[in-house]
Motif scaffolding. Structure first.
Motif, PDB file in Angstrom:
ATOM      1  N   SER A   1       9.975  12.177  -7.445  1.00 47.07           N
ATOM      2  CA  SER A   1       8.796  11.771  -6.706  1.00 47.07           C
ATOM      3  C   SER A   1       7.844  12.953  -6.574  1.00 47.07           C
ATOM      4  CB  SER A   1       9.176  11.243  -5.323  1.00 47.07           C
ATOM      5  OG  SER A   1       8.036  10.868  -4.581  1.00 47.07           O
ATOM      6  N   ILE A   2       6.600  12.719  -6.938  1.00 43.05           N
ATOM      7  CA  ILE A   2       5.596  13.760  -6.819  1.00 43.05           C
ATOM      8  C   ILE A   2       4.645  13.405  -5.684  1.00 43.05           C
ATOM      9  CG2 ILE A   2       4.055  12.708  -8.535  1.00 43.05           C
ATOM     10  CD1 ILE A   2       3.299  15.578  -9.406  1.00 43.05           C
ATOM     11  N   SER A   3       4.243  14.398  -4.949  1.00 43.09           N
ATOM     12  CA  SER A   3       3.305  14.206  -3.856  1.00 43.09           C
ATOM     13  C   SER A   3       2.395  15.420  -3.788  1.00 43.09           C
ATOM     14  CB  SER A   3       4.040  13.994  -2.529  1.00 43.09           C
ATOM     15  OG  SER A   3       4.836  15.120  -2.205  1.00 43.09           O
ATOM     16  N   ARG A   4       1.370  15.327  -2.964  1.00 43.21           N
ATOM     17  CA  ARG A   4       0.470  16.463  -2.846  1.00 43.21           C
ATOM     18  C   ARG A   4      -0.195  16.492  -1.485  1.00 43.21           C
ATOM     19  NH1 ARG A   4      -4.043  15.863  -7.360  1.00 43.21           N
ATOM     20  NH2 ARG A   4      -4.950  17.687  -6.293  1.00 43.21           N
ATOM     21  N   ASP A   5      -0.609  17.657  -1.127  1.00 40.77           N
ATOM     22  CA  ASP A   5      -1.391  17.891   0.072  1.00 40.77           C
ATOM     23  C   ASP A   5      -2.707  18.475  -0.409  1.00 40.77           C
ATOM     24  OD1 ASP A   5      -2.631  18.890   2.380  1.00 40.77           O
ATOM     25  OD2 ASP A   5      -0.730  19.371   3.332  1.00 40.77           O
ATOM     26  N   ASN A   6      -3.739  17.657  -0.444  1.00 41.31           N
ATOM     27  CA  ASN A   6      -5.012  18.105  -0.987  1.00 41.31           C
ATOM     28  C   ASN A   6      -5.641  19.230  -0.168  1.00 41.31           C
ATOM     29  OD1 ASN A   6      -4.942  16.328  -3.161  1.00 41.31           O
ATOM     30  ND2 ASN A   6      -6.054  14.715  -2.058  1.00 41.31           N
TER      31      ASN A   6
ATOM     32  N   ILE B   1       0.196  13.582 -10.396  1.00 42.88           N
ATOM     33  CA  ILE B   1      -0.428  12.947  -9.250  1.00 42.88           C
ATOM     34  C   ILE B   1      -1.899  13.323  -9.240  1.00 42.88           C
ATOM     35  CG2 ILE B   1       0.242  14.821  -7.682  1.00 42.88           C
ATOM     36  CD1 ILE B   1       0.480  12.606  -5.487  1.00 42.88           C
ATOM     37  N   THR B   2      -2.757  12.322  -9.071  1.00 42.48           N
ATOM     38  CA  THR B   2      -4.185  12.555  -9.020  1.00 42.48           C
ATOM     39  C   THR B   2      -4.604  12.927  -7.606  1.00 42.48           C
ATOM     40  OG1 THR B   2      -4.853  10.292  -8.476  1.00 42.48           O
ATOM     41  CG2 THR B   2      -4.450  10.796 -10.803  1.00 42.48           C
ATOM     42  N   SER B   3      -5.839  13.367  -7.484  1.00 37.74           N
ATOM     43  CA  SER B   3      -6.351  13.707  -6.167  1.00 37.74           C
ATOM     44  C   SER B   3      -6.398  12.493  -5.250  1.00 37.74           C
ATOM     45  CB  SER B   3      -7.745  14.328  -6.281  1.00 37.74           C
ATOM     46  OG  SER B   3      -8.655  13.441  -6.908  1.00 37.74           O
ATOM     47  N   GLY B   4      -6.449  11.301  -5.836  1.00 37.50           N
ATOM     48  CA  GLY B   4      -6.443  10.076  -5.062  1.00 37.50           C
ATOM     49  C   GLY B   4      -5.061   9.536  -4.761  1.00 37.50           C
TER      50      GLY B   4
ATOM     51  N   VAL C   1     -12.612  21.792  -9.110  1.00 36.95           N
ATOM     52  CA  VAL C   1     -12.003  20.769  -8.271  1.00 36.95           C
ATOM     53  C   VAL C   1     -10.835  20.190  -9.058  1.00 36.95           C
ATOM     54  CG1 VAL C   1     -12.310  18.563  -7.116  1.00 36.95           C
ATOM     55  CG2 VAL C   1     -14.158  20.242  -7.098  1.00 36.95           C
ATOM     56  N   ILE C   2      -9.653  20.342  -8.514  1.00 39.85           N
ATOM     57  CA  ILE C   2      -8.458  19.903  -9.208  1.00 39.85           C
ATOM     58  C   ILE C   2      -8.260  18.409  -9.021  1.00 39.85           C
ATOM     59  CG2 ILE C   2      -5.971  20.197  -9.442  1.00 39.85           C
ATOM     60  CD1 ILE C   2      -7.674  22.598 -10.328  1.00 39.85           C
ATOM     61  N   ASN C   3      -8.223  17.691 -10.131  1.00 38.41           N
ATOM     62  CA  ASN C   3      -7.996  16.254 -10.084  1.00 38.41           C
ATOM     63  C   ASN C   3      -6.517  15.904 -10.178  1.00 38.41           C
ATOM     64  OD1 ASN C   3     -10.895  16.360 -11.885  1.00 38.41           O
ATOM     65  ND2 ASN C   3     -10.816  15.050 -10.056  1.00 38.41           N
ATOM     66  N   ASP C   4      -5.871  16.459 -11.164  1.00 35.32           N
ATOM     67  CA  ASP C   4      -4.477  16.132 -11.429  1.00 35.32           C
ATOM     68  C   ASP C   4      -3.590  17.351 -11.240  1.00 35.32           C
ATOM     69  OD1 ASP C   4      -5.533  13.705 -12.209  1.00 35.32           O
ATOM     70  OD2 ASP C   4      -5.270  14.072 -14.355  1.00 35.32           O
ATOM     71  N   MET C   5      -2.481  17.129 -10.623  1.00 39.25           N
ATOM     72  CA  MET C   5      -1.441  18.134 -10.584  1.00 39.25           C
ATOM     73  C   MET C   5      -0.184  17.518 -11.167  1.00 39.25           C
ATOM     74  SD  MET C   5      -2.164  20.158  -7.004  1.00 39.25           S
ATOM     75  CE  MET C   5      -1.158  21.564  -7.524  1.00 39.25           C
ATOM     76  N   SER C   6       0.462  18.278 -11.984  1.00 35.16           N
ATOM     77  CA  SER C   6       1.574  17.738 -12.758  1.00 35.16           C
ATOM     78  C   SER C   6       2.692  18.745 -12.864  1.00 35.16           C
ATOM     79  CB  SER C   6       1.132  17.369 -14.185  1.00 35.16           C
ATOM     80  OG  SER C   6       0.027  16.494 -14.185  1.00 35.16           O
ATOM     81  N   TRP C   7       3.843  18.222 -13.213  1.00 34.70           N
ATOM     82  CA  TRP C   7       4.917  19.054 -13.706  1.00 34.70           C
ATOM     83  C   TRP C   7       5.265  18.631 -15.117  1.00 34.70           C
ATOM     84  CZ3 TRP C   7       4.783  19.391  -8.427  1.00 34.70           C
ATOM     85  CH2 TRP C   7       5.094  20.636  -7.882  1.00 34.70           C
TER      86      TRP C   7
END
Length: 120
Positions: free
Chosen positions: A68-73, A51-54, A30-36
């Protein structure tokens, strides 16, 4: 596996914008953090954004007002929107996916490096 998608890099003029994307597929974690992270010429690898999963975000000092970092869980995808790019942003950018364990963060996957060159 971490794989870059969308904009894979390239040449952009100072003041321009670019978006990078990163998809984690087939993960056993389960991926918590995604980063560059990025590695600029003559420099050590540095954190760009996380960006964390939250949805909590953190930025490196040099980019915090511009990126700006964003994510689509649901898609396990992270996006890095880079605005007002400067020549000093020129670097190879790496996506990273990490998991949490207690107070520790464990790097699990590294994406393919993407060269972003900011130049006129």
């Amino acid at each position: 596996e971490v794989q870059a998608a969308g904009v894979w890099g390239g040449l952009v003029q100072p003041g321009g914008s670019l978006r990078l994307s990163c998809v984690v597929s087939g993960s056993k974690f389960v991926i918590n953090d995604m980063s560059w992270y990025r590695r600029a010429p003559g420099k050590q690898r540095e954190l760009v954004a996380t960006i964390t999963s939250g949805g909590f975000t953190n930025y490196g000092d040099s980019v915090k007002d511009r990126f700006s970092i964003s994510r689509d869980n649901a898609k396990n995808t992270a996006y890095l929107q880079m605005n007002s790019l400067k020549p000093e942003d020129t670097a190879v950018y790496y996506c990273n996916a990490a998991t949490h364990g207690g107070t520790m963060t464990y790097s699990r996957y590294w994406g393919q490096g993407t060269l972003v060159t900011v130049s006129s």
